[in-house]
Structure formats: C-alpha cells, structure tokens
Design an enzyme around this catalytic site. Structure first.
Site, mmCIF file in Angstrom:
data_model
loop_
_atom_site.group_PDB
_atom_site.id
_atom_site.type_symbol
_atom_site.label_atom_id
_atom_site.label_comp_id
_atom_site.label_asym_id
_atom_site.label_seq_id
_atom_site.Cartn_x
_atom_site.Cartn_y
_atom_site.Cartn_z
ATOM 1 N N ASP A 252 0.955 -1.080 -0.094
ATOM 2 C CA ASP A 252 -0.018 -0.062 -0.047
ATOM 3 C C ASP A 252 1.031 1.210 0.023
ATOM 4 O OD1 ASP A 252 -2.302 1.734 0.164
ATOM 5 O OD2 ASP A 252 -2.005 1.515 2.519
ATOM 6 N N ASP B 145 0.091 5.137 1.208
ATOM 7 C CA ASP B 145 0.160 5.937 2.584
ATOM 8 C C ASP B 145 0.249 5.030 3.637
ATOM 9 O OD1 ASP B 145 -0.739 9.130 1.977
ATOM 10 O OD2 ASP B 145 -1.525 7.639 0.293
#
Length: 411
Positions: free
Chosen positions: A151, A153
């Site tokens: 992922d 953030d």
C-alpha cells in the site's frame, strides 16, 4: 436482555479483526490464571509466573497453528465448510501458507515481554505482530518469495506525504529488486498520468535509476505502480518521462475486469456520489465532492479536519447503499476511509494484487506478500488483499521497514 457489551460489539464490529480477537480471547485465560498483579517487584515467584505463562501461551499458539493447517487442508479439498477454524471464526478467509505461530510468539515474546507482564494482557498489537512474524517466517521457509506488493500512505510514507530519498524503506525495496523479487505498489491514489506518481514516489524512482545501486535493466523494470486500486498501471522505466511507462489496460487487466461495461461503471459512481453528497448534507460536512474517471470521493474544504466517526459513517453509508444496488453486485468497488477523506473506487485491492501477480508471469498467492495498514473489515482498503496473497499488517512506515528487515534476515 441485550447487554451494553453486545450493543457496543455490534456497533464496532466493522473495526475488529475476528481472528485476532479469537486468539486474544484464548490468551486471556492463562493471563488471568498465571498473572500475579499483587506481587511486588522483588517477589521470587515472578520469574516462575513468566515461565508458566510462556508455556501456556506457546501451547495455545501451537493449537491455533494446527487449526490453520486443518483449514488449509479443507481449502485444498474444496470443503472449507468442514474447517473447525471456520466454525470457530466464521469470517476467517483464505490461508496461502501455514503460519509459524509458535516460533513467531517466541521471537515476539523476547521483544515485547508478553509472558512477563502482570497487568497488561496480550493485546491486539501483540497478536498482530506475532501473525506478521509468523507469515514472514513461513514465506522464508517455504519460499520462494517472488512478489511483494505495498500500500502507499501509512505503509511506505506518512499519510499524504511522498517517498523522499531519505526514507529507509527505499533501501529495503532495492534489496528486494536486487534479489529478483518483483515489487508492486498498489495504491488508492488514482492518476491518469505518470507525473503525479513521480511526485509521490520520486525518491524510489530516482534510486532505481541510479547506476550506483547495481540494478540490472531487467531488475529496474521489476517495479510497477497500480493506481486507483486496480485502474492504472505504470512500469518503472528510467529512460521514460517521469521514470514510468504507462501500460495499456488491455495488457494487464484480468478477464473478469474486461467484462465490465462503462455505463455500469459510471452508474455505480453516480450512486456513490449521491450517497456521499447525502452524507455531506446530513452531517453538515465542510467537504468538496471530487469525481474522477474511476472514483468519486469527498475531501475537506479549506483545510478542515473530519472526525473519524464522520469518515466511518460516510464510508459505511456508501458501502451499504452500493451493496444493495443491482450494479454494486456486478462491479467490484472499494469504499474506504483515507484518513481525512472518503473515496469509492472501481475495483479493489484483491484485483490489484491479482493484476500484479498476472503481470509478473502468474505468480502464486503463496509466493506473494502484501504489506498494508488497512485490514479491518470496512472502510479499509487492504482488507480484500487477503483474498489474493499472504499479508502483513503494519501500523506505520517504520513497521514496514522492520518487516522487510526481518524478511531479509530470514532469507
């Protein structure tokens, strides 16, 4: 009579992980039996307490390990409904590898002194980290690991920030590439041109292009960015503009994705937009509605900060509205809380990770590791990645670095 506990559990069910809660409940019993909260610091019985607690915790981890092995056998036989673990934890998903829970517990007990604690029982985070270590150990032992997806953030960089040259995760990713492990960044950020991704990932892209790091041309191209969950794919290409080459959807989309019709996609986004606008009006949010090619969301106006409860309400309303719609049953979507915004994307992390696996030549789920920070059941977009690969759940970029160091150390 409905107890307060049951009411609160029902209201917070979307913020729980059933397997972790199950293990936490099992470990609570020996903690209560063996902990000695009334003992003083110099009590000679405290070391004995730690020994007993460690033994019982280890036995429980062994039992859970065997439950998972039984579940894997039921998966292979196509009879997952006969899994005892499925009976005990109905929402438990797919396991791509066994989990070395006993060894992982021993390692984490040394770091976190779980057995020696008298007042603080084994916690959610203790168990999350034990599961992370168990998954990394299993991948290292059973191998080979061919693909790691991330992922963006809160996993690679702080929320809303970018991957700067000083970020220690860059050296870890370079180490993966040098070992011929492919890397995918599967992010909710959906941009139709490479400039914005270059802006967010410039530290990593510059490091890949730097000849002093010793990557071969093939290794340099073994990184891809899949944006908008599963909407845009870019391949690392040091000679291209922005260091990225955009790949046509026809070259990487899964067969099920090719069946989506554009009118259905836009209809789903229309419904999602209506739902989000209703949430803005109902909760009187200072928000701006943003409509993209394959996403729609609300962002704060004038630097406003949304409350967590407001974000979760907007996510859950949009999700339930779409689940009840006809088009929501045809087109996969992801409604998620981005920390200070809410978005509904076409596609989800399951599809994103599967696209990465297909792009790199059909990598298996048990040869793939996804690292993310959002694995709760609703409003958290890494959740569905569990259907496509083994997973590690981190809470910040520093934990990502530790996991990769652990992975390197066991390789």
């Amino acid at each position: 009579m409905t107890t307060r506990y049951r009411v609160e559990y029902a209201l917070k069910a979307h913020r729980r992980d059933a397997l972790i809660e199950f293990i936490k409940g099992l470990l609570a019993v020996p903690f209560v039996i063996h902990s000695r909260p009334t003992s003083t610091a110099d009590d000679i019985s405290l070391p004995e307490m730690a020994v007993h607690a460690h033994r019982r915790y280890t036995e429980i981890m062994k039992d859970v390990e065997e439950l998972i092995n039984d579940h894997i056998q039921c998966q292979k036989q196509g009879k997952v409904e006969r899994s005892k673990l499925r009976f005990l934890v109905p929402s438990v998903g797919t396991f791509f590898t066994p989990l070395a829970l006993v060894d992982a517990f021993v390692a984490q007990d040394k770091r976190r002194a779980i057995s020696s604690r008298r007042f603080v029982a084994p916690s959610f985070n203790d168990i999350r980290l034990i599961l992370n270590t168990a998954q990394i150990m299993s991948l290292s032992r059973n191998g080979p690991l061919k693909l790691v997806t991330f992922d963006g953030d809160v996993t690679l960089y702080d929320d809303g920030q970018s991957l700067t040259p000083s970020n220690p995760v860059i050296n870890q990713i370079l180490s993966l590439l040098l070992r011929n492990v492919c890397v995918g960044i599967v992010t909710a950020a959906g941009y139709s041109d490479g400039a914005r991704y270059q802006e967010r990932l410039h530290g990593l892209l510059d490091a890949i292009a730097d000849p002093s790091h010793g990557l071969t041309p093939k290794q340099q191209m073994n990184l891809i960015v899949l944006g908008g969950e599963s909407s845009y794919l870019y391949k690392s290409s040091p000679g291209s503009e922005y260091g990225l080459e955009k790949i046509s959807r026809s070259e990487w989309q899964l067969p099920e994705m090719r069946e989506w019709e554009e009118k259905d996609i836009q209809h789903l986004l229309d419904i999602a937009e209506t739902s989000l606008r209703e949430s803005v009006d109902t909760m009187r949010l200072r928000a701006i509605v943003v409509r993209k090619e394959r996403a729609v969301g609300i962002v704060p106006a004038d630097g406003h900060k949304f409350e967590r409860e407001q974000l979760e309400e907007a996510v859950l309303v949009a999700q339930k509205t779409l689940e009840l719609s006809d088009v929501g049953k045809k087109i996969p979507f992801c409604a998620f809380n981005g920390g200070n915004d809410v978005f509904v994307d076409i596609g989800d992390k399951r599809l994103g990770v599967l696209c990465c696996r297909q792009f790199f030549g059909g990598v298996e789920g048990g040869e793939t590791l996804h690292i993310g920070d959002q694995f709760l059941s609703a409003g958290h977009n890494d959740f569905k990645a569990r259907l496509a690969a083994t997973c590690v759940w981190v809470s910040n970029p520093a934990e990502t670095v530790k996991c990769l160091e652990e992975l390197t150390g066991l390789a």
